[in-house]
Every structure is written in structure tokens, then in C-alpha cells.
Design an enzyme around this catalytic site. Structure first.
Site, short mmCIF file in Angstrom:
data_model
loop_
_atom_site.label_atom_id
_atom_site.label_comp_id
_atom_site.label_asym_id
_atom_site.label_seq_id
_atom_site.Cartn_x
_atom_site.Cartn_y
_atom_site.Cartn_z
CB SER A 48 -1.10 -0.08 1.21
OG SER A 48 -0.22 -0.20 2.35
CG ASP A 86 2.76 -6.70 1.26
OD1 ASP A 86 2.15 -7.96 1.42
OD2 ASP A 86 1.66 -5.69 1.07
CE LYS A 116 0.14 -8.15 3.59
NZ LYS A 116 -0.51 -8.31 2.34
CD GLU A 118 -2.22 -8.92 -2.41
OE1 GLU A 118 -2.65 -8.97 -3.60
OE2 GLU A 118 -2.04 -7.71 -1.96
CD GLU A 185 -7.77 -5.62 1.62
OE1 GLU A 185 -6.40 -6.04 1.85
OE2 GLU A 185 -7.72 -4.36 1.05
O1 KIV Z 1 -0.51 -3.61 1.66
C1 KIV Z 1 -1.03 -3.39 2.80
O2 KIV Z 1 -0.92 -2.50 3.44
C2 KIV Z 1 -1.73 -4.62 2.93
C3 KIV Z 1 -2.94 -4.45 4.13
C4 KIV Z 1 -3.72 -3.48 3.91
C5 KIV Z 1 -3.41 -5.78 4.86
O3 KIV Z 1 -1.70 -5.42 2.46
#
Ligand code: KIV
EC number: 2.1.2.11
Length: 278
Positions: A48, A86, A116, A118, A185
Site C-alpha cells: 500500500s 509485503d 506477507k 497474496e 481483507e
Molecule cells: O499493503 C497493505 O497495506 C496490506 C494491508 C492493507 C493488509 O496488504
């Protein structure tokens, strides 16, 4: 709030004890330090950052180098919180070798404690390979913003029986693959509740209601600093947007009127030295 570092095992212990896990995004040192001092359990350097920090329309242009750059800053500010980096779009899709290298760089160069990513079925072999490489993985199901072009926009997921069953199946598959927690989400609250009850690992909700084991929000949304787009699930705990604009207008006004800088913010010099300077 305990000072003990929050780790992967703290995630699991929190679920077993029924204690909620707090998570926020962070992208820079000073914000990470403030959030950490306030007691947040985990800081996510989310992709994000592409939208809230870099001004892109979505998250697809974020690179592994961007994540590493921001992770390093966040890791310097986080003393207790667990830092999760991420994995950006296409950094875990091409090959297993590429995936392990990218996840490894986020840990080794970014100083994150976990990654993390997806999705599930399409990348399950990559997820298993990262876990095997001893890198903790957090899953992310439901509305996965890297698939925005497939979804056709930011839409709630899991409203049909087929979609809901698939998300449940994927959550169980991620647990089986060894992930330590799953972000849910934009899914209906009662679907998130079923998943939370079925899993031994914690669920972290964002737009997934109150039954998840923890919650995550984008910090700039939560603080009322990002106004381009505010999803329904965001609660603003501050209006920093207004505060920042007011402070900036005051600064401009006082500076133009000669009120700032005053003596309080100015350095002096000895008169005897000053005389010799004219
Ligand atoms: O990129 C991000 O901030 C996210 C969260 C909204 C879970 O994946």
C-alpha cells in the site's frame, strides 16, 4: 503492554489465549517509532506504500527494492513490534528460485522478521518453498489488491457460496502450507468468523469484521492523512489531514508576518565579536 518482542510465536499464543493482535502499516522510521512506542504488536510494510507514500493509483508498480528501502527504515524504528514486509506483485510468481531470493532479500536486506503475500492456489508451491527456507509467511485472502485487474476494482469478496467456500478452502490450505497468520481483507464478517473458528493460526482482518483474531489498518487511513480514497471499513482515529494543513498555514502566515522565527528559535552572538564584523 509488555516490552517483550512480538514474534511469530506471540501471534499463535495470542490466538490461543483469545488476545487480539494489533497491526498497522508503517513505511518510515519516525512513524514506526511512534506506533511501536504506542504498543502496536506488528508493523506491516505493505505494498500500500505505492498508493499512500508514492502516489500510484494501485499497488502494482511497487518493487522489491521499494519494500526493502522502507522495511529498513521501519525496522530501525521498531523495538518491540514484529516487522512484516509485503512481497510485491510478480515477486513470487515467476519461479521458486526467484521467490526465495526475493523473500530472502526482504529479510536479509530489509531486516523484516517475516513476509506477507497474496493469494493461495496459484502460488502454493512458492509459499511452501519460502516456509521451507525458514522464512515466516503471512497469507492474505479475500480482496487481494494485486489482483485488482482480475476483480475489476476494489470489491468485497466471498459473498457467493462458491467464492466463500473457496476462501475457506484456501485459508485451510495456507495453514497446511505453514503460514503463521492470514490477513482477511474485505470479506463478510460472518465468513471471517467461520474461517477464524476453523483455523488454529490467527486471522487478521481488514474490512472483515470483529471476529478476526486481530485487525490491521493502513496507518495513513487510520490517522486521517490519506484522502484520495477511504474504504467503508476505515475508522479515522485522528484528522491529521486538517492538523497538517492548519499547521502549515500557520507557519506560512507567521513567517510572512515576521512572527517566526522569534528569539526563542534564534542563536545569539557576543556583541564584542559582532562589532568586528561590520
Ligand atoms: O499493503 C497493505 O497495506 C496490506 C494491508 C492493507 C493488509 O496488504
Amino acid at each position: 503492554m509488555a516490552n517483550k518482542k512480538f514474534t511469530v510465536s506471540s501471534f499463535l499464543k495470542a490466538k490461543q489465549k483469545g488476545e487480539k493482535i494489533s497491526m498497522l502499516t508503517a513505511y518510515d522510521y519516525s512513524t514506526a517509532k511512534l506506533l511501536d512506542e504506542a504498543g502496536v504488536d506488528s508493523l506491516l510494510v505493505g505494498d500500500s506504500l505505492g498508493m499512500v507514500m508514492l502516489g500510484y493509483e494501485n499497488t502494482l508498480q511497487v518493487t522489491v527494492d521499494d519494500i526493502i528501502h522502507h522495511c529498513r527504515a521501519v525496522a530501525r524504528g521498531a523495538k518491540r513490534a514484529m516487522v512484516i514486509g509485503d512481497m510485491p506483485f510478480l515477486s513470487y510468481h515467476v519461479s521458486i528460485e526467484d521467490t526465495i531470493r526475493n523473500a530472502g532479500r526482504i529479510i536479509q536486506e530489509g531486516n523484516a522478521h517475516a513476509v506477507k503475500l497474496e493469494g493461495c492456489m496459484e502460488v502454493i508451491d512458492k509459499i511452501k518453498a519460502i516456509v521451507k527456507a525458514q522464512i515466516p509467511v503471512m497469507g492474505h485472502l479475500g480482496l487481494t489488491p494485486q489482483s485488482i485487474n482480475v476483480f475489476g476494482g476494489f470489491k468485497v469478496q466471498g459473498k457467493t457460496e462458491k467464492q466463500a467456500k473457496r476462501i475457506i478452502e484456501e485459508a485451510l490450505m495456507l495453514q497446511e502450507a505453514g503460514v503463521f497468520a492470514v490477513v482477511l481483507e474485505c470479506v463478510p464478517e460472518k465468513l471471517a468468523r467461520i474461517i477464524t473458528e476453523k483455523l488454529d493460526i490467527p486471522t487478521i482482518g481488514i474490512g472483515a469484521g470483529k471476529y478476526c483474531d486481530g485487525q490491521v489498518l493502513v496507518t495513513q487511513d487510520m490517522l486521517g492523512m490519506y484522502t484520495d480514497f477511504t474504504p467503508k471499513f476505515v475508522k479515522k482515529y485522528a484528522s491529521l489531514c486538517e492538523d497538517i494543513k492548519n499547521a502549515t498555514q500557520n507557519y506560512i502566515k507567521e513567517m510572512k508576518e515576521g512572527i517566526f522565527p522569534s528569539d526563542e528559535h534564534t542563536f545569539g552572538i557576543d556583541e564584542s565579536i559582532l562589532e568586528k564584523l561590520y
